[in-house]
Scaffold this motif. Structure first.
Motif, PDB file in Angstrom:
ATOM      1  N   MET A   1      10.362  37.980   6.576  1.00 43.95           N
ATOM      2  CA  MET A   1       9.465  37.991   7.713  1.00 43.95           C
ATOM      3  C   MET A   1       8.054  38.290   7.228  1.00 43.95           C
ATOM      4  SD  MET A   1       9.776  40.421  11.030  1.00 43.95           S
ATOM      5  CE  MET A   1       8.527  40.440  12.262  1.00 43.95           C
ATOM      6  N   GLU A   2       7.094  37.492   7.666  1.00 42.15           N
ATOM      7  CA  GLU A   2       5.702  37.768   7.329  1.00 42.15           C
ATOM      8  C   GLU A   2       5.178  38.862   8.246  1.00 42.15           C
ATOM      9  OE1 GLU A   2       2.770  34.718   7.043  1.00 42.15           O
ATOM     10  OE2 GLU A   2       4.186  33.333   6.168  1.00 42.15           O
ATOM     11  N   TYR A   3       4.404  39.744   7.667  1.00 42.30           N
ATOM     12  CA  TYR A   3       3.795  40.802   8.455  1.00 42.30           C
ATOM     13  C   TYR A   3       2.317  40.525   8.610  1.00 42.30           C
ATOM     14  CZ  TYR A   3       8.080  43.415   8.051  1.00 42.30           C
ATOM     15  OH  TYR A   3       9.372  43.811   8.147  1.00 42.30           O
ATOM     16  N   ARG A   4       1.761  41.058   9.657  1.00 39.41           N
ATOM     17  CA  ARG A   4       0.339  40.892   9.906  1.00 39.41           C
ATOM     18  C   ARG A   4      -0.320  42.256   9.848  1.00 39.41           C
ATOM     19  NH1 ARG A   4       0.958  37.579  15.345  1.00 39.41           N
ATOM     20  NH2 ARG A   4       2.683  38.985  15.498  1.00 39.41           N
ATOM     21  N   SER A   5      -1.591  42.224   9.745  1.00 39.65           N
ATOM     22  CA  SER A   5      -2.373  43.443   9.740  1.00 39.65           C
ATOM     23  C   SER A   5      -3.328  43.393  10.923  1.00 39.65           C
ATOM     24  CB  SER A   5      -3.135  43.550   8.420  1.00 39.65           C
ATOM     25  OG  SER A   5      -3.683  44.829   8.282  1.00 39.65           O
ATOM     26  N   LEU A   6      -3.999  44.499  11.168  1.00 37.32           N
ATOM     27  CA  LEU A   6      -4.913  44.572  12.304  1.00 37.32           C
ATOM     28  C   LEU A   6      -6.320  44.909  11.856  1.00 37.32           C
ATOM     29  CD1 LEU A   6      -2.818  46.727  14.801  1.00 37.32           C
ATOM     30  CD2 LEU A   6      -3.074  44.257  14.780  1.00 37.32           C
ATOM     31  N   SER A   7      -7.258  44.406  12.613  1.00 35.34           N
ATOM     32  CA  SER A   7      -8.654  44.791  12.483  1.00 35.34           C
ATOM     33  C   SER A   7      -9.091  45.236  13.869  1.00 35.34           C
ATOM     34  CB  SER A   7      -9.487  43.592  12.012  1.00 35.34           C
ATOM     35  OG  SER A   7     -10.857  43.909  12.028  1.00 35.34           O
ATOM     36  N   LEU A   8      -9.708  46.400  13.960  1.00 36.48           N
ATOM     37  CA  LEU A   8     -10.142  46.944  15.243  1.00 36.48           C
ATOM     38  C   LEU A   8     -11.660  47.013  15.305  1.00 36.48           C
ATOM     39  CD1 LEU A   8      -7.573  49.862  15.406  1.00 36.48           C
ATOM     40  CD2 LEU A   8      -7.402  47.657  16.545  1.00 36.48           C
ATOM     41  N   ARG A   9     -12.211  46.656  16.451  1.00 41.36           N
ATOM     42  CA  ARG A   9     -13.661  46.705  16.630  1.00 41.36           C
ATOM     43  C   ARG A   9     -13.969  47.461  17.925  1.00 41.36           C
ATOM     44  NH1 ARG A   9     -15.923  41.105  16.779  1.00 41.36           N
ATOM     45  NH2 ARG A   9     -15.147  41.167  14.653  1.00 41.36           N
ATOM     46  N   CYS A  10     -14.773  48.517  17.833  1.00 39.53           N
ATOM     47  CA  CYS A  10     -15.179  49.302  18.999  1.00 39.53           C
ATOM     48  C   CYS A  10     -16.528  48.816  19.516  1.00 39.53           C
ATOM     49  CB  CYS A  10     -15.300  50.778  18.653  1.00 39.53           C
ATOM     50  SG  CYS A  10     -13.725  51.571  18.364  1.00 39.53           S
ATOM     51  N   VAL A  11     -16.650  48.790  20.839  1.00 40.08           N
ATOM     52  CA  VAL A  11     -17.892  48.352  21.480  1.00 40.08           C
ATOM     53  C   VAL A  11     -18.194  49.303  22.633  1.00 40.08           C
ATOM     54  CG1 VAL A  11     -19.021  46.459  22.704  1.00 40.08           C
ATOM     55  CG2 VAL A  11     -17.344  45.947  20.930  1.00 40.08           C
ATOM     56  N   ILE A  12     -19.442  49.759  22.727  1.00 43.99           N
ATOM     57  CA  ILE A  12     -19.896  50.532  23.886  1.00 43.99           C
ATOM     58  C   ILE A  12     -20.490  49.537  24.873  1.00 43.99           C
ATOM     59  CG2 ILE A  12     -21.482  52.291  24.740  1.00 43.99           C
ATOM     60  CD1 ILE A  12     -21.329  53.561  21.931  1.00 43.99           C
ATOM     61  N   CYS A  13     -19.955  49.520  26.088  1.00 43.66           N
ATOM     62  CA  CYS A  13     -20.403  48.580  27.116  1.00 43.66           C
ATOM     63  C   CYS A  13     -21.216  49.322  28.176  1.00 43.66           C
ATOM     64  CB  CYS A  13     -19.208  47.909  27.772  1.00 43.66           C
ATOM     65  SG  CYS A  13     -18.186  46.982  26.634  1.00 43.66           S
ATOM     66  N   ASN A  14     -22.312  48.751  28.568  1.00 41.60           N
ATOM     67  CA  ASN A  14     -23.183  49.357  29.578  1.00 41.60           C
ATOM     68  C   ASN A  14     -22.736  48.975  30.985  1.00 41.60           C
ATOM     69  OD1 ASN A  14     -24.869  50.682  27.724  1.00 41.60           O
ATOM     70  ND2 ASN A  14     -25.964  48.787  27.349  1.00 41.60           N
ATOM     71  N   VAL A  15     -21.449  49.141  31.249  1.00 44.10           N
ATOM     72  CA  VAL A  15     -20.874  48.913  32.573  1.00 44.10           C
ATOM     73  C   VAL A  15     -19.949  50.088  32.886  1.00 44.10           C
ATOM     74  CG1 VAL A  15     -21.012  46.396  32.434  1.00 44.10           C
ATOM     75  CG2 VAL A  15     -18.957  47.539  31.658  1.00 44.10           C
ATOM     76  N   PHE A  16     -19.725  50.343  34.168  1.00 47.76           N
ATOM     77  CA  PHE A  16     -18.845  51.443  34.548  1.00 47.76           C
ATOM     78  C   PHE A  16     -17.390  51.142  34.201  1.00 47.76           C
ATOM     79  CE2 PHE A  16     -16.034  53.555  37.606  1.00 47.76           C
ATOM     80  CZ  PHE A  16     -16.312  54.870  37.291  1.00 47.76           C
ATOM     81  N   ASP A  17     -16.959  49.908  34.454  1.00 49.94           N
ATOM     82  CA  ASP A  17     -15.565  49.534  34.242  1.00 49.94           C
ATOM     83  C   ASP A  17     -15.529  48.132  33.654  1.00 49.94           C
ATOM     84  OD1 ASP A  17     -12.837  49.260  34.315  1.00 49.94           O
ATOM     85  OD2 ASP A  17     -12.636  49.969  36.370  1.00 49.94           O
ATOM     86  N   TYR A  18     -14.899  47.978  32.509  1.00 49.45           N
ATOM     87  CA  TYR A  18     -14.867  46.697  31.810  1.00 49.45           C
ATOM     88  C   TYR A  18     -13.709  45.810  32.262  1.00 49.45           C
ATOM     89  CZ  TYR A  18     -14.864  43.394  27.893  1.00 49.45           C
ATOM     90  OH  TYR A  18     -14.890  42.263  27.131  1.00 49.45           O
ATOM     91  N   GLN A  19     -12.507  46.404  32.453  1.00 52.82           N
ATOM     92  CA  GLN A  19     -11.348  45.558  32.736  1.00 52.82           C
ATOM     93  C   GLN A  19     -10.356  46.146  33.735  1.00 52.82           C
ATOM     94  OE1 GLN A  19      -9.713  44.998  28.831  1.00 52.82           O
ATOM     95  NE2 GLN A  19      -8.741  47.005  28.772  1.00 52.82           N
ATOM     96  N   LEU A  20     -10.648  47.263  34.329  1.00 54.87           N
ATOM     97  CA  LEU A  20      -9.818  47.895  35.368  1.00 54.87           C
ATOM     98  C   LEU A  20      -8.498  48.476  34.871  1.00 54.87           C
ATOM     99  CD1 LEU A  20     -10.249  45.277  38.248  1.00 54.87           C
ATOM    100  CD2 LEU A  20     -11.514  47.415  37.937  1.00 54.87           C
ATOM    101  N   ASN A  21      -8.175  48.319  33.591  1.00 56.47           N
ATOM    102  CA  ASN A  21      -6.922  48.809  33.024  1.00 56.47           C
ATOM    103  C   ASN A  21      -7.151  49.409  31.653  1.00 56.47           C
ATOM    104  OD1 ASN A  21      -4.758  47.915  34.947  1.00 56.47           O
ATOM    105  ND2 ASN A  21      -5.776  45.967  34.570  1.00 56.47           N
ATOM    106  N   ALA A  22      -6.205  50.249  31.224  1.00 63.00           N
ATOM    107  CA  ALA A  22      -6.313  50.866  29.900  1.00 63.00           C
ATOM    108  C   ALA A  22      -6.112  49.838  28.786  1.00 63.00           C
ATOM    109  CB  ALA A  22      -5.303  51.997  29.758  1.00 63.00           C
ATOM    110  N   VAL A  23      -5.147  48.929  28.957  1.00 70.97           N
ATOM    111  CA  VAL A  23      -4.855  47.925  27.930  1.00 70.97           C
ATOM    112  C   VAL A  23      -4.620  46.584  28.609  1.00 70.97           C
ATOM    113  CG1 VAL A  23      -3.318  47.244  26.047  1.00 70.97           C
ATOM    114  CG2 VAL A  23      -3.737  49.661  26.475  1.00 70.97           C
ATOM    115  N   VAL A  24      -5.256  45.545  28.073  1.00 69.71           N
ATOM    116  CA  VAL A  24      -5.043  44.184  28.555  1.00 69.71           C
ATOM    117  C   VAL A  24      -4.621  43.332  27.363  1.00 69.71           C
ATOM    118  CG1 VAL A  24      -6.129  42.127  29.534  1.00 69.71           C
ATOM    119  CG2 VAL A  24      -6.663  44.379  30.468  1.00 69.71           C
ATOM    120  N   SER A  25      -3.507  42.634  27.521  1.00 67.46           N
ATOM    121  CA  SER A  25      -2.994  41.752  26.475  1.00 67.46           C
ATOM    122  C   SER A  25      -3.468  40.330  26.739  1.00 67.46           C
ATOM    123  CB  SER A  25      -1.459  41.794  26.479  1.00 67.46           C
ATOM    124  OG  SER A  25      -0.966  40.862  25.551  1.00 67.46           O
TER     125      SER A  25
END
Length: 63
Positions: A1-25
């Motif tokens: 099985m091939e495995y994948r790795s992750l890259s994470l990028r943080c962004v500060i958004c100048n809005v009160f609410d970006y997506q209404l949920n903690a996690v969106v897939s």
């Protein structure tokens, strides 16, 4: 099985609410990232701005 790795990028958004949920897939979408986390929703924050983290799948390379 091939495995994948992750890259994470943080962004500060100048809005009160970006997506209404903690996690969106975004599985199956044409986006370059597959998950978006909005940290404010884990802690029930009321800040004027919000912080999101985008998760990018990248191929695993040994070493």
């Amino acid at each position: 099985m091939e495995y994948r790795s992750l890259s994470l990028r943080c962004v500060i958004c100048n809005v009160f609410d970006y997506q209404l949920n903690a996690v969106v897939s975004l599985t199956g979408s044409k986006k370059s990232h597959n998950l978006v986390y909005e940290h404010k929703h884990f802690e029930f924050g009321n800040q004027d701005n919000t912080v999101i983290k985008k998760e990018f799948l990248i191929p695993y390379q040994k070493g």
